[in-house]
Structure formats: structure tokens, C-alpha cells
Write an enzyme that holds these catalytic residues in place. Sequence first.
Site, short mmCIF file in Angstrom:
data_model
loop_
_atom_site.label_atom_id
_atom_site.label_comp_id
_atom_site.label_asym_id
_atom_site.label_seq_id
_atom_site.Cartn_x
_atom_site.Cartn_y
_atom_site.Cartn_z
N SER A 1 0.86 -1.18 0.00
CA SER A 1 0.00 0.00 0.00
C SER A 1 0.90 1.23 0.00
O SER A 1 2.08 1.14 0.38
CB SER A 1 -0.85 -0.01 1.27
OG SER A 1 -1.51 1.24 1.45
N TYR B 1 -2.77 -1.16 10.35
CA TYR B 1 -2.61 -1.32 8.90
C TYR B 1 -1.27 -0.76 8.44
O TYR B 1 -0.52 -1.41 7.69
CB TYR B 1 -3.77 -0.60 8.20
CG TYR B 1 -3.86 -0.80 6.71
CD1 TYR B 1 -4.55 -1.89 6.17
CD2 TYR B 1 -3.29 0.11 5.82
CE1 TYR B 1 -4.67 -2.06 4.80
CE2 TYR B 1 -3.40 -0.05 4.45
CZ TYR B 1 -4.10 -1.14 3.94
OH TYR B 1 -4.20 -1.30 2.58
P1 NAD Z 1 -11.33 -6.45 -0.60
O1 NAD Z 1 -11.96 -6.28 0.74
O2 NAD Z 1 -12.12 -6.13 -1.83
O3 NAD Z 1 -10.77 -7.93 -0.74
C1 NAD Z 1 -10.10 -8.57 0.30
C2 NAD Z 1 -10.03 -10.03 0.00
O4 NAD Z 1 -9.41 -10.70 1.12
C3 NAD Z 1 -11.40 -10.70 -0.18
O5 NAD Z 1 -11.31 -11.69 -1.19
C4 NAD Z 1 -11.63 -11.36 1.19
O6 NAD Z 1 -12.52 -12.46 1.14
C5 NAD Z 1 -10.22 -11.79 1.51
N1 NAD Z 1 -10.01 -12.08 2.94
C6 NAD Z 1 -10.36 -11.33 4.02
N2 NAD Z 1 -10.01 -11.96 5.15
C7 NAD Z 1 -9.41 -13.13 4.78
C8 NAD Z 1 -8.83 -14.22 5.50
N3 NAD Z 1 -8.77 -14.24 6.85
N4 NAD Z 1 -8.34 -15.26 4.80
C9 NAD Z 1 -8.40 -15.27 3.43
N5 NAD Z 1 -8.92 -14.27 2.71
C10 NAD Z 1 -9.42 -13.22 3.38
O7 NAD Z 1 -9.98 -5.58 -0.54
P2 NAD Z 1 -9.09 -4.86 -1.66
O8 NAD Z 1 -9.34 -3.41 -1.59
O9 NAD Z 1 -9.19 -5.57 -2.97
O10 NAD Z 1 -7.65 -5.08 -1.03
C11 NAD Z 1 -6.75 -6.09 -1.45
C12 NAD Z 1 -5.37 -5.72 -0.95
O11 NAD Z 1 -4.97 -4.46 -1.48
C13 NAD Z 1 -5.27 -5.59 0.58
O12 NAD Z 1 -4.06 -6.15 1.05
C14 NAD Z 1 -5.27 -4.09 0.79
O13 NAD Z 1 -4.61 -3.71 1.97
C15 NAD Z 1 -4.51 -3.64 -0.45
N6 NAD Z 1 -4.76 -2.24 -0.79
C16 NAD Z 1 -6.00 -1.80 -1.10
C17 NAD Z 1 -6.19 -0.47 -1.41
C18 NAD Z 1 -7.53 0.07 -1.74
O14 NAD Z 1 -7.66 1.32 -1.84
N7 NAD Z 1 -8.54 -0.74 -1.96
C19 NAD Z 1 -5.11 0.42 -1.40
C20 NAD Z 1 -3.85 -0.07 -1.07
C21 NAD Z 1 -3.68 -1.41 -0.78
#
Ligand code: NAD
Length: 260
Positions: free
Chosen positions: A142, A155
Amino acid sequence: MSLSGKTALITGSTSGIGLGVAKAMAAQGANILINGFGDADAIEAERAGLEKDYGVKALYSGADLTKPAEIEAMIKACEALGGVDVLVNNAGIQHVAPVEDFPPEKWDAIIALNLTASFHTVRLSFAAMKAKKWGRIINIASAHALVASPFKSAYVSAKHGLLGFTRTIALEGAEHGVTCNAICPGYVHTPLVDKQIPDTMKARNMTREQVIRDVILAAQPTKEFVTVEDIAALAVFLASDAGKSINGAPLSIDGGWTAA
Ligand code: NAD
């Protein structure tokens, strides 16, 4: 850019960024193992869709990545596809609260999923990658691996830790054809971001519109969300042979957020 003959394991790929990466890697011919939580029928539709749309094999593991034994079973399941060649550590959760109110169980859950789970997936797939003299580890970190924001102590700590882990594994794999990099996205409009809007409204005493404009997109000079497709394309590049000399890098894809 072909990933034909490779197997990609993408954690947390039933939603958001992970699902986008899974589709983009399948489009390049990789067999896929998807993982994550959600409605069983919807997940099966996604899995079957990967096979039908891209002509690859796709498996699903419902492993809870806060449980090391379930991670081990998920890595074993990949053996049916020839073992993990491309490992995308993507699953992550968020909780927003001032540190004095931050629930200890939320701290533990965020560290377990956003940091420790990647240690276990790498630990359990690294020897096989080294033996094949080819491997790609892509950690979805991130912008919060590089800079902080208030009220996100767990986080930010986990993502900074994930970048340190990325750099360490990059050095350990460097002479074995295995790279490890961190993609550092800014804000992407996924369920993870949507869910933190109410908590941020509470923590900062703002309306939904104010949170989107003054907190979320205020951080991003482009004033636009990064897209899932932008991130998936970068992940595919890192996984390709063209990405072989990129190692141990934090790759910002944040519309200029961390340029400031
Ligand atoms: P999301 O909530 O859409 O998806 C998260 C996924 O993780 C889902 O498939 C969920 O089922 C799975 N998950 C949650 N708990 C779990 C567990 N205990 N075991 C297995 N799977 C589990 O989130 P996203 O926005 O697509 O984020 C994905 C990654 O990107 C994360 O690591 C997040 O920190 C990172 N990220 C997101 C953003 C953003 O703005 N969305 C920005 C920077 C980084």
C-alpha cells in the site's frame, strides 16, 4: 507477457484487487488458485468463469489465512496445478480508529492477515520456486507501506512490515531466479475502501462526501481512484520474464500520493 504453463496463487481473490489480478493472469494463460471468503455460489461462478473465459485451470481454496494450517493446505492444493510459480499476497483487512480506542483483537487480526500470512505463504512455497529456478512473489502492500495516515496504526504497521519482508525475500531469492516486490497502491474503489468510510466519518466527524473528497481523494493528486485494472497490469508485468530484474522494489501506483 505470456504466463502460459505457470500457476498463480492469488490470496484474497474473491473480491476487489485480487479478483482483478486473477483475471489478468488467467488472460495471460496462467492456471489460477483463487482464495477468500464470500457467497459459495458467487465464488464458484468466478472460478468456473476463469476456466471458461480464459481456457485455464482454476481451483478455489477457502483457507482462512490467519490460520497457518489452512495456509499449508492451500499451498498443497496448488500441487495439482504443478505448484506455485507466481504468489500474489493480496488478502488484507482494515480497521480505522484512534490508537487509544483501537481494539487489541483488531490489531492482532490485521497483523495476522496483512503481514504474517505472507510469511507463511512464502515460507511454504519458496523452496519449490528455488528448485525450479523461477518464481515471482508479488506483495500487495500500500502507499501505507511508505507513509502513514492517522487512525490506521495496525494497517500502516503491517504494510511497513510487509515492505521489509519483501526486501528480505528479494535478497534471499536473488540468485535463484525468484523475485519479490511490493506493489504500493493508493486508493482503489473496492469493498475494503467502501467499508472504512463509515468509521472514518465517525473518527473525523465528517459526512460520506467529505470523507471521499477531503480524506480519500485529498491524498491522491490526480483526484481519481486507482483502478483494479491498473494494478493487475503491473502485477502481470512483474510476473512476466520482462520483470525479472525488478527485485525488492516498492512500486508506487498511487496517482502521485507519495511524490508529495
Ligand atoms: P477487498 O476487501 O475487496 O478484498 C479482500 C479479500 O481478502 C477478499 O477476497 C476477502 O474475502 C479476503 N479475505 C479477508 N479476510 C481473509 C482471510 N482471513 N483469509 C483469506 N482471505 C481473506 O480488498 P481490496 O481493496 O481488494 O484489497 C486487497 C489488498 O490491497 C489488501 O491487502 C489491501 O490492503 C490492499 N490495498 C487496497 C487499497 C484500496 O484502496 N482498496 C489500497 C492499497 C492497498
